[in-house]
Design an enzyme around this catalytic site. Structure first.
Site, PDB file in Angstrom:
ATOM      1  N   ASN A   1      37.225  57.000  33.171  1.00 36.14           N
ATOM      2  CA  ASN A   1      36.839  57.713  34.399  1.00 36.14           C
ATOM      3  C   ASN A   1      37.918  58.724  34.772  1.00 36.14           C
ATOM      4  O   ASN A   1      37.601  59.852  35.177  1.00 36.14           O
ATOM      5  CB  ASN A   1      36.620  56.725  35.545  1.00 36.14           C
ATOM      6  CG  ASN A   1      35.223  56.130  35.555  1.00 36.14           C
ATOM      7  OD1 ASN A   1      34.256  56.793  35.882  1.00 36.14           O
ATOM      8  ND2 ASN A   1      35.124  54.869  35.176  1.00 36.14           N
TER       9      ASN A   1
ATOM     10  N   ILE B   1      44.806  47.281  47.013  1.00 37.74           N
ATOM     11  CA  ILE B   1      45.541  48.351  47.694  1.00 37.74           C
ATOM     12  C   ILE B   1      46.017  47.797  49.037  1.00 37.74           C
ATOM     13  O   ILE B   1      45.220  47.303  49.834  1.00 37.74           O
ATOM     14  CB  ILE B   1      44.638  49.575  47.926  1.00 37.74           C
ATOM     15  CG1 ILE B   1      44.161  50.145  46.593  1.00 37.74           C
ATOM     16  CG2 ILE B   1      45.360  50.625  48.759  1.00 37.74           C
ATOM     17  CD1 ILE B   1      45.252  50.739  45.726  1.00 37.74           C
TER      18      ILE B   1
ATOM     19  N   LYS C   1      44.414  45.980  41.143  1.00 39.13           N
ATOM     20  CA  LYS C   1      45.223  45.333  42.170  1.00 39.13           C
ATOM     21  C   LYS C   1      44.725  45.726  43.560  1.00 39.13           C
ATOM     22  O   LYS C   1      44.179  46.828  43.734  1.00 39.13           O
ATOM     23  CB  LYS C   1      46.698  45.742  42.006  1.00 39.13           C
ATOM     24  CG  LYS C   1      47.354  45.188  40.748  1.00 39.13           C
ATOM     25  CD  LYS C   1      47.301  43.675  40.749  1.00 39.13           C
ATOM     26  CE  LYS C   1      48.017  43.054  39.569  1.00 39.13           C
ATOM     27  NZ  LYS C   1      47.818  41.589  39.516  1.00 39.13           N
TER      28      LYS C   1
ATOM     29  N   ASP D   1      36.097  45.803  47.711  1.00 40.17           N
ATOM     30  CA  ASP D   1      34.678  46.209  47.609  1.00 40.17           C
ATOM     31  C   ASP D   1      33.874  46.098  48.893  1.00 40.17           C
ATOM     32  O   ASP D   1      32.640  46.011  48.851  1.00 40.17           O
ATOM     33  CB  ASP D   1      33.986  45.363  46.508  1.00 40.17           C
ATOM     34  CG  ASP D   1      34.690  45.499  45.197  1.00 40.17           C
ATOM     35  OD1 ASP D   1      34.686  44.517  44.426  1.00 40.17           O
ATOM     36  OD2 ASP D   1      35.280  46.573  44.941  1.00 40.17           O
TER      37      ASP D   1
ATOM     38  N   HIS E   1      33.002  51.014  41.396  1.00 39.41           N
ATOM     39  CA  HIS E   1      32.778  49.621  41.007  1.00 39.41           C
ATOM     40  C   HIS E   1      31.534  49.585  40.140  1.00 39.41           C
ATOM     41  O   HIS E   1      30.548  50.266  40.441  1.00 39.41           O
ATOM     42  CB  HIS E   1      32.612  48.752  42.262  1.00 39.41           C
ATOM     43  CG  HIS E   1      32.352  47.313  41.961  1.00 39.41           C
ATOM     44  ND1 HIS E   1      33.357  46.437  41.610  1.00 39.41           N
ATOM     45  CD2 HIS E   1      31.184  46.600  41.927  1.00 39.41           C
ATOM     46  CE1 HIS E   1      32.830  45.238  41.380  1.00 39.41           C
ATOM     47  NE2 HIS E   1      31.516  45.309  41.575  1.00 39.41           N
TER      48      HIS E   1
HETATM   49  N1  LIG Z   1      42.095  47.315  49.337  1.00 41.77           N
HETATM   50  C1  LIG Z   1      41.329  47.453  48.237  1.00 41.77           C
HETATM   51  N2  LIG Z   1      41.911  47.448  47.025  1.00 41.77           N
HETATM   52  C2  LIG Z   1      41.141  47.603  45.905  1.00 41.77           C
HETATM   53  C3  LIG Z   1      39.750  47.717  46.009  1.00 41.77           C
HETATM   54  C4  LIG Z   1      39.160  47.707  47.321  1.00 41.77           C
HETATM   55  O1  LIG Z   1      37.927  47.847  47.493  1.00 41.77           O
HETATM   56  N3  LIG Z   1      39.982  47.581  48.405  1.00 41.77           N
HETATM   57  N4  LIG Z   1      38.959  47.832  44.869  1.00 41.77           N
HETATM   58  C5  LIG Z   1      39.594  47.341  43.657  1.00 41.77           C
HETATM   59  C6  LIG Z   1      38.786  47.557  42.428  1.00 41.77           C
HETATM   60  N5  LIG Z   1      37.953  46.358  42.222  1.00 41.77           N
HETATM   61  C7  LIG Z   1      36.591  46.523  42.284  1.00 41.77           C
HETATM   62  O2  LIG Z   1      36.054  47.624  42.357  1.00 41.77           O
HETATM   63  C8  LIG Z   1      38.520  45.093  41.989  1.00 41.77           C
HETATM   64  C9  LIG Z   1      39.670  45.007  41.210  1.00 41.77           C
HETATM   65  C10 LIG Z   1      40.255  43.756  40.985  1.00 41.77           C
HETATM   66  C11 LIG Z   1      39.691  42.597  41.516  1.00 41.77           C
HETATM   67  C12 LIG Z   1      40.351  41.273  41.276  1.00 41.77           C
HETATM   68  O3  LIG Z   1      39.777  40.247  41.523  1.00 41.77           O
HETATM   69  N6  LIG Z   1      41.603  41.323  40.787  1.00 41.77           N
HETATM   70  C13 LIG Z   1      42.328  40.083  40.440  1.00 41.77           C
HETATM   71  C14 LIG Z   1      43.556  40.428  39.605  1.00 41.77           C
HETATM   72  C15 LIG Z   1      43.102  41.065  38.271  1.00 41.77           C
HETATM   73  C16 LIG Z   1      44.288  41.362  37.386  1.00 41.77           C
HETATM   74  O4  LIG Z   1      45.428  41.496  37.899  1.00 41.77           O
HETATM   75  O5  LIG Z   1      44.063  41.456  36.143  1.00 41.77           O
HETATM   76  C17 LIG Z   1      42.815  39.392  41.708  1.00 41.77           C
HETATM   77  O6  LIG Z   1      43.079  40.070  42.710  1.00 41.77           O
HETATM   78  O7  LIG Z   1      42.959  38.173  41.610  1.00 41.77           O
HETATM   79  C18 LIG Z   1      38.546  42.688  42.265  1.00 41.77           C
HETATM   80  C19 LIG Z   1      37.939  43.924  42.498  1.00 41.77           C
HETATM   81  C20 LIG Z   1      40.979  47.924  43.484  1.00 41.77           C
HETATM   82  N7  LIG Z   1      41.739  47.639  44.691  1.00 41.77           N
HETATM   83  N1  LIG Z   2      36.141  46.138  40.124  1.00 39.92           N
HETATM   84  C1  LIG Z   2      36.799  47.227  39.475  1.00 39.92           C
HETATM   85  C2  LIG Z   2      36.158  47.506  38.141  1.00 39.92           C
HETATM   86  O1  LIG Z   2      35.651  46.599  37.505  1.00 39.92           O
HETATM   87  N2  LIG Z   2      36.188  48.770  37.755  1.00 39.92           N
HETATM   88  C3  LIG Z   2      35.599  49.145  36.503  1.00 39.92           C
HETATM   89  O2  LIG Z   2      36.584  49.156  35.488  1.00 39.92           O
HETATM   90  C4  LIG Z   2      36.152  50.077  34.474  1.00 39.92           C
HETATM   91  C5  LIG Z   2      37.305  50.986  34.176  1.00 39.92           C
HETATM   92  O3  LIG Z   2      36.971  51.754  33.055  1.00 39.92           O
HETATM   93  P1  LIG Z   2      37.917  53.021  32.690  1.00 39.92           P
HETATM   94  O4  LIG Z   2      39.333  52.534  32.738  1.00 39.92           O
HETATM   95  O5  LIG Z   2      37.443  53.391  31.311  1.00 39.92           O
HETATM   96  O6  LIG Z   2      37.648  54.094  33.720  1.00 39.92           O
HETATM   97  C6  LIG Z   2      34.960  50.861  35.073  1.00 39.92           C
HETATM   98  O7  LIG Z   2      33.731  50.372  34.568  1.00 39.92           O
HETATM   99  C7  LIG Z   2      35.057  50.567  36.537  1.00 39.92           C
HETATM  100  O8  LIG Z   2      33.813  50.591  37.215  1.00 39.92           O
END
Ligand SMILES: Nc1nc2c(c(=O)[nH]1)N[C@@H](CN(C=O)c1ccc(C(=O)N[C@@H](CCC(=O)O)C(=O)O)cc1)CN2
Ligand SMILES: NCC(=O)N[C@@H]1O[C@H](COP(=O)([O-])[O-])[C@@H](O)[C@H]1O
Length: 327
Positions: A126, A205, A203, A262, A221
């Protein structure tokens, strides 16, 4: 941060910023206050329109400024674009001339390019598609910094190859390098970042960053939120859960980022079918193909100031082709 600014506004057919007409039907929703509409025309100082109020209407402000008309005004004219949004019982329509494509492009080329920060944790496809869009003119902005929690991931390698600075955040437990949240904010300010784009960043934010960049952080997502989102839902885990659920449709969601995973306001979605014999990998590939297109469309809208906030807090994207359409 006010989602909505309303004006008791004095619009005449021949206002000093150009000819336009606005009709408001239905009851007027906003308590009238003697405020003005500002039409900012560079390089002159803002001039203010003040004429007797004879009706009020709501116009939407975005964090990045007012809706821009596609009329023949200069790019700095700040006037309500034509809207067909029916809000409660008030419909506002404006008619205005539509500038030619060339003029539109000239307007865009005069508007300041936006500075973008992209956050990744993996391959960064992306990130790459957005980067390419900044080069081919689809996105009126530049990626000025990449942030990652995995310094050797594919996205970070690509950034270094293109000469884009890479920042490690958060700092790993054992690592000495990496920034704290306040150092990251300072670094993003130093790059004059306008928008933060999460693209496979895994991670959370931190709240201080969310608050430092209100309505300016978005995430993609790989499911139709609110389904299949939240802690634990990332990467292939999402697609496996979708298939296991028997859902017939899936697709990417782009949403604003709040303090939780999310749960921020949804800005855009696309739908793809889930086929009876899909593997998680096949579904992932189908969704990712749509992600690449959708993210470029959304970032283009962000950079062009085509996001408006409905009175109930839902963000909408104004169509580039037909400014009267929102989705
Ligand atoms: N404050 C926010 N931070 C992030 C968001 C958000 O909406 N608000 N979106 C995520 C991206 N994401 C889904 O789109 C997402 C990424 C990671 C996780 C998750 O469960 N992570 C694990 C750790 C994974 C790892 O370190 O390999 C965890 O927290 O236990 C859920 C959703 C980005 N940040
Ligand atoms: N919840 C967060 C999540 O799952 N995000 C997903 O990780 C992939 C990253 O691909 P990329 O590194 O090739 O862009 C994408 O499919 C994105 O939607």
């Amino acid at each position: 941060m006010p989602f909505l600014t309303h004006f008791s506004t004095p619009i005449t057919g021949n206002s000093s910023v150009g000819s336009m007409s606005i009709r408001a039907q239905g009851s007027i929703l906003c308590p009238s206050s003697s405020s003005q509409i500002q039409s900012i025309q560079s390089p002159k100082p803002p001039c203010v329109l003040t004429v007797p109020t004879y009706f009020s209407f709501k116009i939407f402000s975005t964090k990045r400024g007012w809706l821009k008309s596609n009329s023949s005004f200069s790019s700095h004219c700040i006037l309500p674009a034509s809207t067909n949004l029916r809000r409660r019982n008030c419909v506002i329509k404006t008619e205005h001339k539509v500038v030619s494509d060339v003029e539109e492009d000239n307007v865009k080329s005069k508007a300041k390019r936006k500075n973008l920060a992209v956050f990744v944790s993996g391959g960064g496809s992306n990130f790459r598609s957005i980067f390419y869009a900044t080069l081919n003119g689809s996105v009126h902005g530049d990626i000025v910094v990449l942030v990652t929690n995995k310094y050797d991931c594919g996205g970070a390698e690509y950034a270094r190859d293109k000469g884009i600075p890479v920042i490690l955040f958060p700092k790993n437990k054992d690592a000495t390098e990496g920034l704290s949240a306040e150092d990251l904010i300072a670094a993003l300010r130093s790059y004059k970042v306008d928008f933060i784009l999460l693209a496979g960043y895994l991670k959370l934010i931190p709240t201080e960053l969310v608050r430092a960049y209100p309505k300016s952080i978005v995430n993609i997502h790989p499911s139709l939120l609110p389904a299949f989102g939240g802690k634990g839902y990332f990467g292939m885990k999402v697609h496996k859960a979708v298939i296991a659920s028997g859902a017939r449709y899936s697709g990417p969601t782009i949403h604003y980022v709040d303090e939780h995973y999310d749960t921020g306001r949804i800005l855009a979605q696309r739908v793809v079918p889930v086929l009876a014999n899909d593997t998680a990998e096949e579904l992932a590939a189908r969704v990712l193909h749509e992600e690449h297109k959708l993210y470029v469309e959304v970032v283009a809208a962000l950079c062009e100031g085509r996001i408006i906030w409905r009175e109930d807090g839902v963000p909408l994207i104004q169509s580039k082709e037909n400014p009267k359409d929102y989705r």
